[in-house]
Scaffold this motif. Structure first.
Motif, PDB file in Angstrom:
ATOM      1  N   ASP A   1       0.824  -1.209   0.000  1.00 55.47           N
ATOM      2  CA  ASP A   1       0.000   0.000   0.000  1.00 55.47           C
ATOM      3  C   ASP A   1       0.860   1.261   0.000  1.00 55.47           C
ATOM      4  O   ASP A   1       0.549   2.237  -0.695  1.00 55.47           O
ATOM      5  CB  ASP A   1      -0.940   0.008   1.202  1.00 55.47           C
ATOM      6  CG  ASP A   1      -2.033  -1.040   1.096  1.00 55.47           C
ATOM      7  OD1 ASP A   1      -2.314  -1.498  -0.039  1.00 55.47           O
ATOM      8  OD2 ASP A   1      -2.598  -1.411   2.148  1.00 55.47           O
TER       9      ASP A   1
ATOM     10  N   ARG B   1       2.267   1.682  -3.470  1.00 51.49           N
ATOM     11  CA  ARG B   1       1.238   2.167  -4.400  1.00 51.49           C
ATOM     12  C   ARG B   1       0.983   3.661  -4.199  1.00 51.49           C
ATOM     13  O   ARG B   1       0.834   4.418  -5.160  1.00 51.49           O
ATOM     14  CB  ARG B   1      -0.057   1.383  -4.204  1.00 51.49           C
ATOM     15  CG  ARG B   1      -0.019   0.017  -4.823  1.00 51.49           C
ATOM     16  CD  ARG B   1      -1.393  -0.662  -4.756  1.00 51.49           C
ATOM     17  NE  ARG B   1      -1.231  -2.085  -4.896  1.00 51.49           N
ATOM     18  CZ  ARG B   1      -1.241  -2.969  -3.911  1.00 51.49           C
ATOM     19  NH1 ARG B   1      -1.442  -2.587  -2.680  1.00 51.49           N
ATOM     20  NH2 ARG B   1      -1.068  -4.255  -4.153  1.00 51.49           N
ATOM     21  N   ALA B   2       0.935   4.103  -2.948  1.00 44.85           N
ATOM     22  CA  ALA B   2       0.734   5.526  -2.654  1.00 44.85           C
ATOM     23  C   ALA B   2       1.897   6.358  -3.179  1.00 44.85           C
ATOM     24  O   ALA B   2       1.698   7.441  -3.743  1.00 44.85           O
ATOM     25  CB  ALA B   2       0.565   5.734  -1.152  1.00 44.85           C
TER      26      ALA B   2
ATOM     27  N   ASP C   1       1.552   6.587  -6.952  1.00 44.76           N
ATOM     28  CA  ASP C   1       0.498   7.535  -7.317  1.00 44.76           C
ATOM     29  C   ASP C   1       0.983   8.974  -7.173  1.00 44.76           C
ATOM     30  O   ASP C   1       0.680   9.834  -8.010  1.00 44.76           O
ATOM     31  CB  ASP C   1      -0.752   7.317  -6.463  1.00 44.76           C
ATOM     32  CG  ASP C   1      -1.471   6.025  -6.815  1.00 44.76           C
ATOM     33  OD1 ASP C   1      -1.271   5.518  -7.946  1.00 44.76           O
ATOM     34  OD2 ASP C   1      -2.231   5.523  -5.963  1.00 44.76           O
ATOM     35  N   ALA C   2       1.739   9.243  -6.112  1.00 48.49           N
ATOM     36  CA  ALA C   2       2.269  10.597  -5.911  1.00 48.49           C
ATOM     37  C   ALA C   2       3.251  10.968  -7.016  1.00 48.49           C
ATOM     38  O   ALA C   2       3.270  12.104  -7.494  1.00 48.49           O
ATOM     39  CB  ALA C   2       2.941  10.700  -4.543  1.00 48.49           C
TER      40      ALA C   2
ATOM     41  N   ARG D   1       3.167   9.823 -10.053  1.00 47.46           N
ATOM     42  CA  ARG D   1       2.415   9.992 -11.301  1.00 47.46           C
ATOM     43  C   ARG D   1       1.747  11.360 -11.367  1.00 47.46           C
ATOM     44  O   ARG D   1       1.523  11.888 -12.445  1.00 47.46           O
ATOM     45  CB  ARG D   1       1.347   8.903 -11.410  1.00 47.46           C
ATOM     46  CG  ARG D   1       1.907   7.579 -11.799  1.00 47.46           C
ATOM     47  CD  ARG D   1       0.779   6.589 -12.093  1.00 47.46           C
ATOM     48  NE  ARG D   1       1.281   5.232 -11.960  1.00 47.46           N
ATOM     49  CZ  ARG D   1       0.972   4.393 -10.983  1.00 47.46           C
ATOM     50  NH1 ARG D   1       0.116   4.748 -10.052  1.00 47.46           N
ATOM     51  NH2 ARG D   1       1.490   3.196 -10.933  1.00 47.46           N
ATOM     52  N   ARG D   2       1.427  11.955 -10.223  1.00 48.31           N
ATOM     53  CA  ARG D   2       0.740  13.242 -10.183  1.00 48.31           C
ATOM     54  C   ARG D   2       1.661  14.428 -10.444  1.00 48.31           C
ATOM     55  O   ARG D   2       1.203  15.518 -10.703  1.00 48.31           O
ATOM     56  CB  ARG D   2       0.061  13.437  -8.835  1.00 48.31           C
ATOM     57  CG  ARG D   2      -1.244  12.694  -8.759  1.00 48.31           C
ATOM     58  CD  ARG D   2      -1.991  13.056  -7.500  1.00 48.31           C
ATOM     59  NE  ARG D   2      -2.008  11.853  -6.667  1.00 48.31           N
ATOM     60  CZ  ARG D   2      -1.588  11.768  -5.435  1.00 48.31           C
ATOM     61  NH1 ARG D   2      -1.114  12.812  -4.836  1.00 48.31           N
ATOM     62  NH2 ARG D   2      -1.631  10.635  -4.777  1.00 48.31           N
TER      63      ARG D   2
END
Length: 75
Positions: free
Chosen positions: A52, A55-56, A59-60, A62-63
């Motif tokens: 997890d 994954r977080a 995601d950060a 990718r932003r």
């Protein structure tokens, strides 16, 4: 004459690869390794937490918007 230093070097390198005594893995019966019993303690919660967090982090990443320096002059 050249054989003696080469042989001595080979012996020293072989001894260096041996490692310290007493660092052998603990021996366990093969039946306990092949059993279908669950591991105690279960590694699943720690692995799920780590997944997890990864994954977080992904995601950060990718932003994040990358701005080209040549576009800064146009704004």
């Amino acid at each position: 004459m050249l054989r003696t230093p080469a042989l001595l070097t080979l012996i020293c390198l072989t001894a260096a690869c041996a490692g310290a005594p007493g660092e052998y893995p603990k021996l366990v019966p093969l039946d306990s390794l092949l059993s279908n019993e669950p591991l105690t303690p279960s590694p699943a919660p720690a692995l799920e937490t780590r997944a997890d967090a990864l994954r977080a982090r992904a995601d950060a990443l990718r932003r994040v918007d990358v701005v080209d320096e040549t576009d800064l002059g146009a704004q």
